[in-house]
Design a protein around this motif. Sequence first.
Motif, PDB file in Angstrom:
ATOM      1  N   ALA A  73      -7.436 -11.520  11.626  1.00  0.00           N
ATOM      2  CA  ALA A  73      -8.661 -11.578  12.091  1.00  0.00           C
ATOM      3  C   ALA A  73      -9.879 -11.334  11.025  1.00  0.00           C
ATOM      4  N   GLY A  74      -9.277 -10.834   9.730  1.00  0.00           N
ATOM      5  CA  GLY A  74     -10.056 -10.088   8.607  1.00  0.00           C
ATOM      6  C   GLY A  74     -10.593 -11.469   7.872  1.00  0.00           C
ATOM      7  N   GLN A  75     -11.255 -10.889   6.726  1.00  0.00           N
ATOM      8  CA  GLN A  75     -11.908 -11.978   5.855  1.00  0.00           C
ATOM      9  C   GLN A  75     -11.132 -12.938   5.389  1.00  0.00           C
ATOM     10  N   ILE A  76      -9.869 -12.556   4.780  1.00  0.00           N
ATOM     11  CA  ILE A  76      -8.841 -13.657   4.378  1.00  0.00           C
ATOM     12  C   ILE A  76      -8.063 -14.419   5.383  1.00  0.00           C
ATOM     13  N   GLY A  77      -7.679 -13.440   6.376  1.00  0.00           N
ATOM     14  CA  GLY A  77      -6.653 -13.930   7.413  1.00  0.00           C
ATOM     15  C   GLY A  77      -7.404 -14.997   8.265  1.00  0.00           C
ATOM     16  N   SER A  94      -1.776 -12.538  14.252  1.00  0.00           N
ATOM     17  CA  SER A  94      -1.703 -11.125  14.689  1.00  0.00           C
ATOM     18  C   SER A  94      -2.673 -10.416  14.144  1.00  0.00           C
ATOM     19  N   ASP A  95      -3.170  -9.174  14.940  1.00  0.00           N
ATOM     20  CA  ASP A  95      -4.055  -8.239  14.484  1.00  0.00           C
ATOM     21  C   ASP A  95      -4.214  -7.319  15.401  1.00  0.00           C
ATOM     22  N   ILE A  96      -4.975  -6.059  15.252  1.00  0.00           N
ATOM     23  CA  ILE A  96      -5.173  -5.168  16.182  1.00  0.00           C
ATOM     24  C   ILE A  96      -6.525  -5.524  16.900  1.00  0.00           C
ATOM     25  N   ARG A  97      -7.098  -6.671  16.774  1.00  0.00           N
ATOM     26  CA  ARG A  97      -8.434  -6.901  17.579  1.00  0.00           C
ATOM     27  C   ARG A  97      -8.326  -8.498  17.879  1.00  0.00           C
ATOM     28  N   GLU A  98      -9.125  -9.025  18.448  1.00  0.00           N
ATOM     29  CA  GLU A  98      -8.970 -10.449  18.689  1.00  0.00           C
ATOM     30  C   GLU A  98      -9.778 -11.057  17.812  1.00  0.00           C
ATOM     31  N   LEU A 137      -1.318  -6.961  17.669  1.00  0.00           N
ATOM     32  CA  LEU A 137      -0.092  -6.196  16.889  1.00  0.00           C
ATOM     33  C   LEU A 137      -0.966  -4.940  16.072  1.00  0.00           C
ATOM     34  N   ASN A 138      -0.192  -3.803  16.088  1.00  0.00           N
ATOM     35  CA  ASN A 138      -0.631  -2.728  15.141  1.00  0.00           C
ATOM     36  C   ASN A 138       0.459  -2.678  14.185  1.00  0.00           C
ATOM     37  N   VAL A 139       0.179  -3.054  12.905  1.00  0.00           N
ATOM     38  CA  VAL A 139       1.315  -2.736  11.874  1.00  0.00           C
ATOM     39  C   VAL A 139       1.923  -1.516  11.987  1.00  0.00           C
ATOM     40  N   LEU A 140       1.279  -0.427  12.181  1.00  0.00           N
ATOM     41  CA  LEU A 140       2.035   0.798  12.538  1.00  0.00           C
ATOM     42  C   LEU A 140       3.207   1.050  13.622  1.00  0.00           C
ATOM     43  N   VAL A 173      -8.356   5.912  -3.232  1.00  0.00           N
ATOM     44  CA  VAL A 173      -7.157   6.093  -2.352  1.00  0.00           C
ATOM     45  C   VAL A 173      -6.961   4.531  -2.255  1.00  0.00           C
ATOM     46  N   TYR A 174      -7.681   3.565  -2.056  1.00  0.00           N
ATOM     47  CA  TYR A 174      -7.224   2.179  -1.983  1.00  0.00           C
ATOM     48  C   TYR A 174      -6.443   1.683  -3.085  1.00  0.00           C
ATOM     49  N   GLY A 175      -7.055   1.938  -4.294  1.00  0.00           N
ATOM     50  CA  GLY A 175      -6.354   1.542  -5.554  1.00  0.00           C
ATOM     51  C   GLY A 175      -4.975   2.176  -5.801  1.00  0.00           C
ATOM     52  N   SER A 225      -2.996   3.307  -3.515  1.00  0.00           N
ATOM     53  CA  SER A 225      -2.136   2.756  -2.496  1.00  0.00           C
ATOM     54  C   SER A 225      -1.559   1.376  -2.971  1.00  0.00           C
ATOM     55  N   LYS A 226      -2.571   0.382  -3.490  1.00  0.00           N
ATOM     56  CA  LYS A 226      -2.001  -0.910  -3.988  1.00  0.00           C
ATOM     57  C   LYS A 226      -1.338  -0.781  -5.012  1.00  0.00           C
ATOM     58  N   LEU A 227      -1.403   0.219  -6.098  1.00  0.00           N
ATOM     59  CA  LEU A 227      -0.652   0.286  -7.371  1.00  0.00           C
ATOM     60  C   LEU A 227       0.817   0.896  -6.577  1.00  0.00           C
ATOM     61  N   GLY A 276     -12.868  -9.631  -5.973  1.00  0.00           N
ATOM     62  CA  GLY A 276     -13.792  -9.550  -5.054  1.00  0.00           C
ATOM     63  C   GLY A 276     -13.890 -11.182  -4.617  1.00  0.00           C
ATOM     64  N   LEU A 277     -13.623 -11.200  -3.193  1.00  0.00           N
ATOM     65  CA  LEU A 277     -13.612 -12.484  -2.294  1.00  0.00           C
ATOM     66  C   LEU A 277     -14.803 -12.755  -1.656  1.00  0.00           C
ATOM     67  N   ILE A 278     -15.371 -14.182  -1.863  1.00  0.00           N
ATOM     68  CA  ILE A 278     -16.947 -14.469  -1.042  1.00  0.00           C
ATOM     69  C   ILE A 278     -16.201 -15.380  -0.257  1.00  0.00           C
TER      70      ILE A 278
HETATM   71  P1  NAD Z   1     -10.312  -7.234   6.158  1.00  0.00           P
HETATM   72  O1  NAD Z   1     -10.622  -5.691   6.383  1.00  0.00           O
HETATM   73  O2  NAD Z   1     -11.357  -8.345   6.350  1.00  0.00           O
HETATM   74  O3  NAD Z   1      -9.076  -7.663   7.224  1.00  0.00           O
HETATM   75  C1  NAD Z   1      -8.111  -6.650   7.454  1.00  0.00           C
HETATM   76  C2  NAD Z   1      -7.646  -7.037   8.766  1.00  0.00           C
HETATM   77  O4  NAD Z   1      -6.474  -6.338   8.999  1.00  0.00           O
HETATM   78  C3  NAD Z   1      -8.536  -6.907  10.079  1.00  0.00           C
HETATM   79  O5  NAD Z   1      -8.720  -8.032  10.767  1.00  0.00           O
HETATM   80  C4  NAD Z   1      -8.066  -5.632  10.624  1.00  0.00           C
HETATM   81  O6  NAD Z   1      -8.352  -5.817  12.233  1.00  0.00           O
HETATM   82  C5  NAD Z   1      -6.725  -5.533  10.441  1.00  0.00           C
HETATM   83  N1  NAD Z   1      -5.912  -4.372  10.774  1.00  0.00           N
HETATM   84  C6  NAD Z   1      -6.440  -3.202  10.225  1.00  0.00           C
HETATM   85  N2  NAD Z   1      -5.651  -2.177  10.698  1.00  0.00           N
HETATM   86  C7  NAD Z   1      -4.641  -2.871  11.102  1.00  0.00           C
HETATM   87  C8  NAD Z   1      -3.295  -2.441  11.838  1.00  0.00           C
HETATM   88  N3  NAD Z   1      -3.146  -1.157  11.896  1.00  0.00           N
HETATM   89  N4  NAD Z   1      -2.756  -3.534  12.532  1.00  0.00           N
HETATM   90  C9  NAD Z   1      -2.912  -4.699  12.433  1.00  0.00           C
HETATM   91  N5  NAD Z   1      -4.043  -5.142  11.797  1.00  0.00           N
HETATM   92  C10 NAD Z   1      -4.780  -4.317  11.261  1.00  0.00           C
HETATM   93  O7  NAD Z   1      -9.222  -7.462   4.799  1.00  0.00           O
HETATM   94  P2  NAD Z   1      -9.375  -8.794   3.988  1.00  0.00           P
HETATM   95  O8  NAD Z   1     -10.452  -8.960   3.024  1.00  0.00           O
HETATM   96  O9  NAD Z   1      -9.091  -9.927   4.680  1.00  0.00           O
HETATM   97  O10 NAD Z   1      -7.776  -8.349   3.103  1.00  0.00           O
HETATM   98  C11 NAD Z   1      -6.786  -8.701   3.364  1.00  0.00           C
HETATM   99  C12 NAD Z   1      -6.008  -8.220   2.441  1.00  0.00           C
HETATM  100  O11 NAD Z   1      -6.265  -8.729   1.107  1.00  0.00           O
HETATM  101  C13 NAD Z   1      -6.022  -6.703   2.181  1.00  0.00           C
HETATM  102  O12 NAD Z   1      -4.547  -6.156   1.766  1.00  0.00           O
HETATM  103  C14 NAD Z   1      -7.059  -6.300   1.083  1.00  0.00           C
HETATM  104  O13 NAD Z   1      -6.510  -5.060   0.558  1.00  0.00           O
HETATM  105  C15 NAD Z   1      -6.562  -7.479   0.184  1.00  0.00           C
HETATM  106  N6  NAD Z   1      -7.566  -7.828  -0.720  1.00  0.00           N
HETATM  107  C16 NAD Z   1      -8.749  -8.210  -0.141  1.00  0.00           C
HETATM  108  C17 NAD Z   1      -9.803  -8.449  -0.999  1.00  0.00           C
HETATM  109  C18 NAD Z   1     -11.303  -9.051  -0.665  1.00  0.00           C
HETATM  110  O14 NAD Z   1     -12.444  -9.298  -1.495  1.00  0.00           O
HETATM  111  N7  NAD Z   1     -11.614  -9.388   0.651  1.00  0.00           N
HETATM  112  C19 NAD Z   1      -9.934  -8.289  -2.587  1.00  0.00           C
HETATM  113  C20 NAD Z   1      -8.514  -7.735  -2.967  1.00  0.00           C
HETATM  114  C21 NAD Z   1      -7.505  -7.556  -1.973  1.00  0.00           C
END
Ligand code: NAD
Length: 370
Positions: A63-67, A86-90, A104-107, A194-196, A198-200, A224-226
């Motif tokens: 449900a996120g920006q990339i997904g 799948s996501d924790i929200r619709e 689904l909650n990834v945890l 903390v994000y950086g 965790s990624k490294l 950064g994604l647009i």
């Molecule tokens: P986003 O925050 O838009 O989406 C993340 C999604 O994960 C959300 O829909 C959220 O509901 C879901 N989520 C959060 N916690 C969860 C959980 N416990 N279980 C299941 N789902 C859960 O992020 P995005 O921009 O789509 O990023 C996706 C990936 O790409 C991430 O790993 C992010 O670090 C990486 N990334 C994104 C960017 C960017 O600019 N968007 C840049 C670099 C890396």
Amino acid sequence: MEIPPSYRNGCLIDLYGSTVDERMKYSLKKSRLTGVYSLFFCIFAKHIKNWIPMDKILVIGCAGQIGSELTLELRNIYGANNVVASDIREADKDIMESGPFEMLNVLEVQKVAEVCRKYNISQIYHLAAVLSGNAEKQPLPSWDINMKGLLDILELAREMKLARMFWPSSIAVFGPSTPVKDTPQQCVMDPNTVYGISKLAGERWVAYYNKRYGVDTRGVRYPGLISYKTEAGGGTTDYAVEIYYEAIKKGSYTCFLKEKTYLPMMFMPDAIKATIQLMQTDADKLTCKDSYNIGGMSFCPDDVYKAIKKHIPDFTIEYEPDFRQAIAESWPQSINDDISKRDWNLSYVYDLDKMTEVMLSEIRKKFQKA
Ligand code: NAD
């Protein structure tokens, strides 16, 4: 050597991008030579389906920006029923209605495993994370989602012998001691968010699981994604999405970064194309086992402002930098992605002007519909 078959709408396609049905119709109309080729392709396609299983994909964080864009493109390529969102929200309506969805909650990894068994999943795209800006507000819970989430899915991929996994890293792996311009694949990395961190750490775990257990996880360090489709998810580069919305809504924007803050950026269609291209590359071509640099463009808020002004002459901008300025200053300004270009033919379509045209016209359409 593994030859991944290509699909469109879940149908096998040939060298020229035609499906069996299209090729059949074509072969009836064309010359004898084309007809013979077509006939062979049709027979091959009929049989190959029986012995090459179609990939079954689970997207976590759809449900996120990339997904929200990647899931639809994967469904387009592999067939809607072969891509479980799948996501924790619709998610958006187009994802909820175009194929299977699981809450689904990834945890909760046991539930993730049940879903993998239910759909016979062979590939996971693990996108669930807390992004840079939001992670700074809640460091420890964010670490849990970003790190424990990844480790659980890596372990699941090992146990279930999944064919392939995608896990994105970020330019946030770099830090203040990293060379800021044309940042190479390998260099000093001392992230201070903390994000950086965790990624490294995630990149090192991905490489470890690959070397020790043969888990084939692929990743890119997204800049950064647009995109115009979904709101940005709390990252430091979000200004480059917000600015287009505000330009159309209000004709003005207050930017949380300083005007000359250069950062690497990429338009979503290029990011989606790169992601799928990397996942479809033969494993023996990939030399980088943690995460590949991908650069896209490099620009600052003032550049975006000027690009928008070409279309909206009255547009105005003000600058009120907040805590994200320090994060941005710890990141590179531009990225060297020669290794990605060499290993898996990374390429881009969009520059700032082309992207600005699409962003403005698509956001206008969105507002007209609303
Ligand atoms: P986003 O925050 O838009 O989406 C993340 C999604 O994960 C959300 O829909 C959220 O509901 C879901 N989520 C959060 N916690 C969860 C959980 N416990 N279980 C299941 N789902 C859960 O992020 P995005 O921009 O789509 O990023 C996706 C990936 O790409 C991430 O790993 C992010 O670090 C990486 N990334 C994104 C960017 C960017 O600019 N968007 C840049 C670099 C890396």
